[in-house]
Enzyme design. Sequence first.
Site, mmCIF file in Angstrom:
data_model
loop_
_atom_site.group_PDB
_atom_site.id
_atom_site.type_symbol
_atom_site.label_atom_id
_atom_site.label_comp_id
_atom_site.label_asym_id
_atom_site.label_seq_id
_atom_site.Cartn_x
_atom_site.Cartn_y
_atom_site.Cartn_z
ATOM 1 N N GLU A 97 -6.400 -7.589 -0.709
ATOM 2 C CA GLU A 97 -6.833 -7.613 0.691
ATOM 3 C C GLU A 97 -8.274 -7.144 0.795
ATOM 4 O O GLU A 97 -8.668 -6.175 0.143
ATOM 5 C CB GLU A 97 -6.031 -6.615 1.539
ATOM 6 C CG GLU A 97 -4.597 -6.929 1.793
ATOM 7 C CD GLU A 97 -3.960 -5.854 2.689
ATOM 8 O OE1 GLU A 97 -4.666 -5.181 3.465
ATOM 9 O OE2 GLU A 97 -2.736 -5.678 2.577
ATOM 10 N N GLU B 262 0.838 -1.202 0.000
ATOM 11 C CA GLU B 262 0.000 0.000 0.000
ATOM 12 C C GLU B 262 0.874 1.254 0.000
ATOM 13 O O GLU B 262 0.815 2.088 0.911
ATOM 14 C CB GLU B 262 -0.946 0.002 1.200
ATOM 15 C CG GLU B 262 -1.997 -1.093 1.121
ATOM 16 C CD GLU B 262 -3.033 -1.017 2.239
ATOM 17 O OE1 GLU B 262 -2.758 -0.375 3.262
ATOM 18 O OE2 GLU B 262 -4.108 -1.615 2.086
HETATM 19 C C1 GAL Z 1 -4.146 -2.695 5.123
HETATM 20 C C2 GAL Z 1 -2.715 -3.179 5.268
HETATM 21 C C3 GAL Z 1 -2.623 -4.511 5.993
HETATM 22 C C4 GAL Z 1 -3.512 -4.502 7.203
HETATM 23 C C5 GAL Z 1 -4.910 -4.159 6.776
HETATM 24 C C6 GAL Z 1 -5.904 -4.169 7.917
HETATM 25 O O1 GAL Z 1 -4.185 -1.336 4.957
HETATM 26 O O2 GAL Z 1 -2.118 -3.344 4.005
HETATM 27 O O3 GAL Z 1 -1.277 -4.727 6.347
HETATM 28 O O4 GAL Z 1 -3.054 -3.568 8.121
HETATM 29 O O5 GAL Z 1 -4.932 -2.874 6.223
HETATM 30 O O6 GAL Z 1 -7.189 -3.793 7.503
#
Ligand code: GAL
Length: 712
Positions: free
Chosen positions: A334, A176
């Site tokens: 994710e 990110e």
């Molecule tokens: C994202 C991040 C992950 C984790 C996730 C939790 O922004 O890439 O490492 O923190 O959020 O929602």
Amino acid sequence: MSAVSTIAATRWVRWPEAHTLADGTESPASGTARIAYGADYNPEQWPEEVWAEDMRLMREAGVNIVSVGIFSWALLQPTIDSWDFGWLDRALDLLHANGIAVDLATATASPPPWLTEAHPEVLPVNRLGETIWPGGRQQWRPTSPVFRRYALALVEKMAMRYADHPALAMWHISNELGCHNVYDYSGDAAAAFRDWLASRYGSLVELNRAWGTAFWSQNYSSWSQILPPRLAATHPNPTQQLDFARFSSDALKGYLIAEREILRQATPEVPVTTNFMVMGETRGMDYPDWAAEVDLVSNDHYLLVADPQAFEELSFSANLTGQIANRAPWFLMEHSTSAVNWQPVNQAKSPGQLRRDSLTHVAHGADAVCFFQWRQSLAGAEKFHSAMLPHAGEDSSVFRSVARFGSELAGLAAVAGSRTRQARIGILFDWDSWWASELDSHPTELLRYKTEAMAWYTAALANGLQADIVPARSVLHGPGLDGYDLVIAPMLYVVTDALTDALTGYVGSGGHLVVGVFSGIADADDHIHPGGYPGAFRELLGVRAEEFGGLLAGQTVGLSGQVPDGSTGSLLTHDVTVQPDVDVLARFDDGPFPGVPAVTGRSVGAGRASFVATVPDTATLVALVGRFAADAGIASPLPADVRGTVQLAVRETETLEYLFYINHSAQAVTVALTPADGRLAAVDLGGSTLAADSLTLPATGVAVLSRERTGA
Ligand code: GAL
């Protein structure tokens, strides 16, 4: 912001060669169609004895890929001059022996304490001049040459060590990029900003012109005087702020390219990605501009539970990600199985939501459904964040949903590789306008760019219509507007002459264009288009306004004419006058400009150009979008009673179309099917019932149907 093409995403995960697994079975051949399913896997959080159980449960859940090493720098390089790859070697070997491919991170996202102790000059600085200290993660300056030196050395090591690892399916750059560190106001940033400005403007004379420095005694006589827009006595120069937003996006993009070059050198055949954050109000990174730099687009998306339009926002973001990927498949890197931990109140997902949210991404082109993270942490900042394997263990509703969904996705393998179908409505979305329209010292602070774009998208969904969220840069530097019968420009504040010409040409050749309020106001330097509002579109629309009539929070003005009874506008109005050939669809009843046109339309060549001079209430906007669509000859494929409750999104191959019927309500819904839908076959019903003349979806249900393409 470079003016290069945004076409992206031509490659896909390099699935490992078929091989014999630890249990003697064979893994699928690399060319086997599949949807990627998995998570961030952080084995370093656990004793190695736990890894065997991870493998067993990943296989039970149908996991076929995991992202590894994202936050592993401090363990891979424990001190400035020592390395320890042993644990990662063992983890990768184990995954491979279990048929699970690896999206291998370059591990540079979060620098280890030894680095920031030895080199505090890599730490970012905020606009007040305060250092952002270590203790969390991602504490680095995108422009720091020192950070680059260490980080790129790590990338080199990773690339060399794992280039030939058979599990390596994709590279995952950092994590990110820009999350927490997009805006850095340090000395490094100042130096890099000056270089960026010198290459954009070529001379101080040109910079002074673009920034309008003749005002407020801001004229620069030397490059060294130029700073990032740090805390100033009063409003910093707006063009300086806009350029700093552009520069900050470019600085991260430059860093992405630096890592990518090392990876491409070592493994030209392995695709490279980085996880974008097309979601919510995340706006620092101009992703349509980044897309050409990655081999495939991947995205992270989280729902904001307090948002009453959380589903629509998910749909919007997935849609925009798909357009950024040029409608080719993209990778959902994710999202969450259930609650997150970083909102003020975090709610578990309702039964069926994991499936619905995942399939909504798939409906918009995702060929991967991955989560943060595989096993829920017991310690650390994210221990309350859900995972595929929750604290409760395998005997849990989340794990059962995860495993059920894994086998369901395996059944959807045929969908992989299909493209999302182009909608007939395009909604323009522009990072420059997002940045510039929300700067300070404007007619109102209440107008929000994303809210406006969302409102138009939601109104399309409410009409049962599919709309594409089209990156505005792709009008000039991408596929253009061919195939769109209706183009909507919500709050398109920054408009260049070239874009005005393109949109004028679009209307001239039969397109229908709708321009929303606070559009066409400024050029790329954030200079007003003079002569009356909405400057860049005044001529095309045949309208002219001299004033902005801002409305206070909660204030509305009545609208009447060809709009529903009781229609209102809010936030902004104009004193619109129209040319004789303009049709007035609605007028303001009251407010700053009573009796004045509020919604207009005009036939131009074979097309039509319409203007909406306020922010209509939801019902009015729904009615207007319905009308604009009907004028453009666009009808909903859904029966009237389910519009706004069910979204229909379509993916297609040369011969087949896959129809995703998504029920985003908490009640069961029956969709009446017409005889034309008769050829529909069930691909994945997930609890829905398909009859000859109807499809019944349970609460939050999604049904995937298919049929042959007409003419195929
Ligand atoms: C994202 C991040 C992950 C984790 C996730 C939790 O922004 O890439 O490492 O923190 O959020 O929602």
